[in-house]
Design a protein around this motif. Structure first.
Motif, PDB file in Angstrom:
ATOM      1  N   MET A   1      13.695  -6.342  18.815  1.00  0.00           N
ATOM      2  CA  MET A   1      13.187  -6.359  17.452  1.00  0.00           C
ATOM      3  C   MET A   1      12.696  -4.957  17.090  1.00  0.00           C
ATOM      4  N   GLU A   2      12.990  -4.494  15.865  1.00  0.00           N
ATOM      5  CA  GLU A   2      12.525  -3.184  15.418  1.00  0.00           C
ATOM      6  C   GLU A   2      11.189  -3.319  14.695  1.00  0.00           C
ATOM      7  N   TYR A   3      10.286  -2.426  15.021  1.00  0.00           N
ATOM      8  CA  TYR A   3       8.953  -2.455  14.430  1.00  0.00           C
ATOM      9  C   TYR A   3       8.997  -1.903  13.004  1.00  0.00           C
ATOM     10  N   LYS A   4       8.238  -2.537  12.127  1.00  0.00           N
ATOM     11  CA  LYS A   4       8.088  -2.058  10.756  1.00  0.00           C
ATOM     12  C   LYS A   4       6.636  -1.658  10.533  1.00  0.00           C
ATOM     13  N   ASP A   5       6.449  -0.408  10.136  1.00  0.00           N
ATOM     14  CA  ASP A   5       5.101   0.113   9.903  1.00  0.00           C
ATOM     15  C   ASP A   5       4.754  -0.081   8.434  1.00  0.00           C
ATOM     16  N   TYR A   6       4.077  -1.186   8.151  1.00  0.00           N
ATOM     17  CA  TYR A   6       3.742  -1.505   6.772  1.00  0.00           C
ATOM     18  C   TYR A   6       2.734  -0.520   6.180  1.00  0.00           C
ATOM     19  N   TYR A   7       1.852   0.026   6.992  1.00  0.00           N
ATOM     20  CA  TYR A   7       0.897   1.012   6.495  1.00  0.00           C
ATOM     21  C   TYR A   7       1.631   2.269   6.038  1.00  0.00           C
ATOM     22  N   GLN A   8       2.649   2.664   6.801  1.00  0.00           N
ATOM     23  CA  GLN A   8       3.452   3.824   6.423  1.00  0.00           C
ATOM     24  C   GLN A   8       4.222   3.552   5.141  1.00  0.00           C
ATOM     25  N   THR A   9       4.734   2.325   4.995  1.00  0.00           N
ATOM     26  CA  THR A   9       5.486   1.964   3.797  1.00  0.00           C
ATOM     27  C   THR A   9       4.638   2.133   2.540  1.00  0.00           C
ATOM     28  N   LEU A  10       3.366   1.731   2.608  1.00  0.00           N
ATOM     29  CA  LEU A  10       2.474   1.830   1.448  1.00  0.00           C
ATOM     30  C   LEU A  10       1.739   3.158   1.388  1.00  0.00           C
ATOM     31  N   GLY A  11       1.882   3.975   2.438  1.00  0.00           N
ATOM     32  CA  GLY A  11       1.244   5.288   2.427  1.00  0.00           C
ATOM     33  C   GLY A  11      -0.264   5.236   2.519  1.00  0.00           C
ATOM     34  N   VAL A  12      -0.793   4.292   3.298  1.00  0.00           N
ATOM     35  CA  VAL A  12      -2.238   4.161   3.462  1.00  0.00           C
ATOM     36  C   VAL A  12      -2.592   4.202   4.942  1.00  0.00           C
ATOM     37  N   ALA A  13      -3.854   4.493   5.222  1.00  0.00           N
ATOM     38  CA  ALA A  13      -4.337   4.499   6.595  1.00  0.00           C
ATOM     39  C   ALA A  13      -4.550   3.069   7.071  1.00  0.00           C
ATOM     40  N   LYS A  14      -4.575   2.887   8.396  1.00  0.00           N
ATOM     41  CA  LYS A  14      -4.793   1.550   8.949  1.00  0.00           C
ATOM     42  C   LYS A  14      -6.202   1.042   8.682  1.00  0.00           C
ATOM     43  N   THR A  15      -7.081   1.969   8.313  1.00  0.00           N
ATOM     44  CA  THR A  15      -8.460   1.581   7.978  1.00  0.00           C
ATOM     45  C   THR A  15      -8.642   1.348   6.480  1.00  0.00           C
ATOM     46  N   ALA A  16      -7.553   1.387   5.713  1.00  0.00           N
ATOM     47  CA  ALA A  16      -7.643   1.260   4.249  1.00  0.00           C
ATOM     48  C   ALA A  16      -8.277  -0.070   3.864  1.00  0.00           C
ATOM     49  N   SER A  17      -9.066  -0.017   2.792  1.00  0.00           N
ATOM     50  CA  SER A  17      -9.697  -1.234   2.289  1.00  0.00           C
ATOM     51  C   SER A  17      -8.677  -2.069   1.513  1.00  0.00           C
ATOM     52  N   GLU A  18      -9.063  -3.299   1.215  1.00  0.00           N
ATOM     53  CA  GLU A  18      -8.191  -4.190   0.438  1.00  0.00           C
ATOM     54  C   GLU A  18      -7.872  -3.586  -0.922  1.00  0.00           C
ATOM     55  N   ASP A  19      -8.878  -2.958  -1.533  1.00  0.00           N
ATOM     56  CA  ASP A  19      -8.681  -2.360  -2.852  1.00  0.00           C
ATOM     57  C   ASP A  19      -7.750  -1.153  -2.771  1.00  0.00           C
ATOM     58  N   GLU A  20      -7.887  -0.342  -1.717  1.00  0.00           N
ATOM     59  CA  GLU A  20      -7.015   0.823  -1.547  1.00  0.00           C
ATOM     60  C   GLU A  20      -5.565   0.398  -1.340  1.00  0.00           C
ATOM     61  N   ILE A  21      -5.365  -0.663  -0.578  1.00  0.00           N
ATOM     62  CA  ILE A  21      -4.015  -1.176  -0.350  1.00  0.00           C
ATOM     63  C   ILE A  21      -3.412  -1.684  -1.651  1.00  0.00           C
ATOM     64  N   LYS A  22      -4.200  -2.399  -2.435  1.00  0.00           N
ATOM     65  CA  LYS A  22      -3.710  -2.934  -3.703  1.00  0.00           C
ATOM     66  C   LYS A  22      -3.342  -1.811  -4.666  1.00  0.00           C
ATOM     67  N   LYS A  23      -4.188  -0.772  -4.753  1.00  0.00           N
ATOM     68  CA  LYS A  23      -3.905   0.342  -5.656  1.00  0.00           C
ATOM     69  C   LYS A  23      -2.648   1.090  -5.230  1.00  0.00           C
ATOM     70  N   ALA A  24      -2.492   1.309  -3.917  1.00  0.00           N
ATOM     71  CA  ALA A  24      -1.302   2.007  -3.418  1.00  0.00           C
ATOM     72  C   ALA A  24      -0.037   1.216  -3.731  1.00  0.00           C
ATOM     73  N   TYR A  25      -0.094  -0.102  -3.532  1.00  0.00           N
ATOM     74  CA  TYR A  25       1.066  -0.953  -3.815  1.00  0.00           C
ATOM     75  C   TYR A  25       1.437  -0.903  -5.289  1.00  0.00           C
ATOM     76  N   ARG A  26       0.448  -1.045  -6.165  1.00  0.00           N
ATOM     77  CA  ARG A  26       0.729  -1.056  -7.603  1.00  0.00           C
ATOM     78  C   ARG A  26       1.326   0.269  -8.057  1.00  0.00           C
ATOM     79  N   LYS A  27       0.798   1.358  -7.531  1.00  0.00           N
ATOM     80  CA  LYS A  27       1.302   2.685  -7.908  1.00  0.00           C
ATOM     81  C   LYS A  27       2.752   2.854  -7.479  1.00  0.00           C
ATOM     82  N   LEU A  28       3.069   2.481  -6.252  1.00  0.00           N
ATOM     83  CA  LEU A  28       4.418   2.670  -5.722  1.00  0.00           C
ATOM     84  C   LEU A  28       5.421   1.699  -6.342  1.00  0.00           C
ATOM     85  N   VAL A  29       5.006   0.451  -6.572  1.00  0.00           N
ATOM     86  CA  VAL A  29       5.955  -0.515  -7.110  1.00  0.00           C
ATOM     87  C   VAL A  29       6.302  -0.180  -8.554  1.00  0.00           C
TER      88      VAL A  29
END
Length: 301
Positions: A1-29
């Motif tokens: 199985m190939e690993y998928k780095d979801y943090y890299q996909t969204l461009g956030v750190a692994k310590t990112a907060s829920e709000d930071e993840i949401k903002k990064a997703y909205r910006k990129l999408v």
């Protein structure tokens, strides 16, 4: 199985907060959405973003995903095997045998139950766009018609005209959700998210929930002070200009900004307008001022 780095996909750190993840997703999408992006891989990129957010945007799935790579430094595309007890811990004992090759399904299809349930038809992607409104729309509420283009479940691209209700008190950056108006899918359509922005206005400028307005005044209104009538987004008001005011002075009207439970403020910026000296009498008035007041605004330079 190939690993998928979801943090890299969204461009956030692994310590990112829920709000930071949401903002990064909205910006990129918004950036890669096929309706607006000119990138050749926009559709694939959007699918990757949706998959990544489907995991990191869910607290239970994110915890399971983080536990998968705990103590390891897997890279995107690297071959790996889930720990032997990972399926029992996070999938109710179902393990990984016989699962589909898709990484998302492999990891999370069993969350919350012992046996793997048959996968539901995939819901269509959410759409993201912006809608420009006038300042007055936020003060009064409004209804606007917009045209959007969506891909239906059968792959056909269609045009829709939608009526959007603009609620009173909405501010720039807030989103309006139109359920079922996103991209089509076998499991039903996604939703449409409209991010609000204000059109430029010749008199009003919005910052957060505060509104700024320029107010033309005469030299004697500034010098002598007194009451003046001004137009504001909420109607005509009578305000008091303190004697000895200078051009650029701000008058603050509390609670007269964008309406809300905690309304913003309205700031009136005083700007002097000189009457033209085009008549003989007008020139005489200015000459008398120059002679009698003997004022030099550059004396301190």
């Amino acid at each position: 199985m190939e690993y998928k780095d979801y943090y890299q996909t969204l461009g956030v750190a692994k310590t990112a907060s829920e709000d930071e993840i949401k903002k990064a997703y909205r910006k990129l999408v918004r950036k890669y959405h096929p309706d607006v992006s000119k990138e050749a891989n926009a559709q694939q990129k959007t699918q990757e973003l949706n998959e990544a957010y489907g995991v990191l945007g869910d607290a239970e799935k994110r915890a399971a995903y983080d536990d998968l790579g705990r103590g390891h430094h897997y890279r995107e595309g690297q071959q790996f095997r889930p720990p032997p007890d990972w399926g029992r811990t996070h999938g109710g004992g179902g393990g990984f045998g016989g699962m589909d090759s898709d990484f998302f399904a492999d990891l999370f299809a069993n969350l919350g139950g012992g046996r793997r349930r048959q996968a539901r038809p995939r819901k269509g992607d959410d759409s993201h766009a912006s809608i420009a409104i006038d300042v007055m729309d936020s003060y009064q509420g409004a209804s606007r018609n917009i045209t959007v283009y969506v891909t239906e479940a059968d792959g056909y691209r269609s045009e829709r005209t939608l009526t959007v209700n603009i609620p009173k008190g909405i501010s720039a950056g807030q989103q309006l959700r139109l359920s079922g108006q996103g991209q089509g899918g076998a499991g039903g359509p996604g939703d449409l998210y409209l991010e609000v922005e204000f059109r430029p206005h010749p008199r009003y400028r919005v910052e957060g929930r505060d509104v700024y307005a320029s107010v033309p005044v005469t030299p004697w209104e500034l010098a002598l002070g007194g009451e003046i009538e001004v137009n504001t987004p909420s109607g005509k008001l009578t305000v008091n200009v303190p004697a000895g005011s200078q051009t650029g002075r701000k008058l603050r009207l509390r609670g007269r900004g964008l309406p809300a439970k905690e309304a913003g403020d309205l700031y009136l910026l005083l700007e002097v307008v000189l009457p033209p000296a085009t008549s003989e009498k007008g020139r005489a008035v200015y000459e008398a001022m120059a002679r009698d007041l003997a004022f030099n605004p550059r004396a301190g330079d």
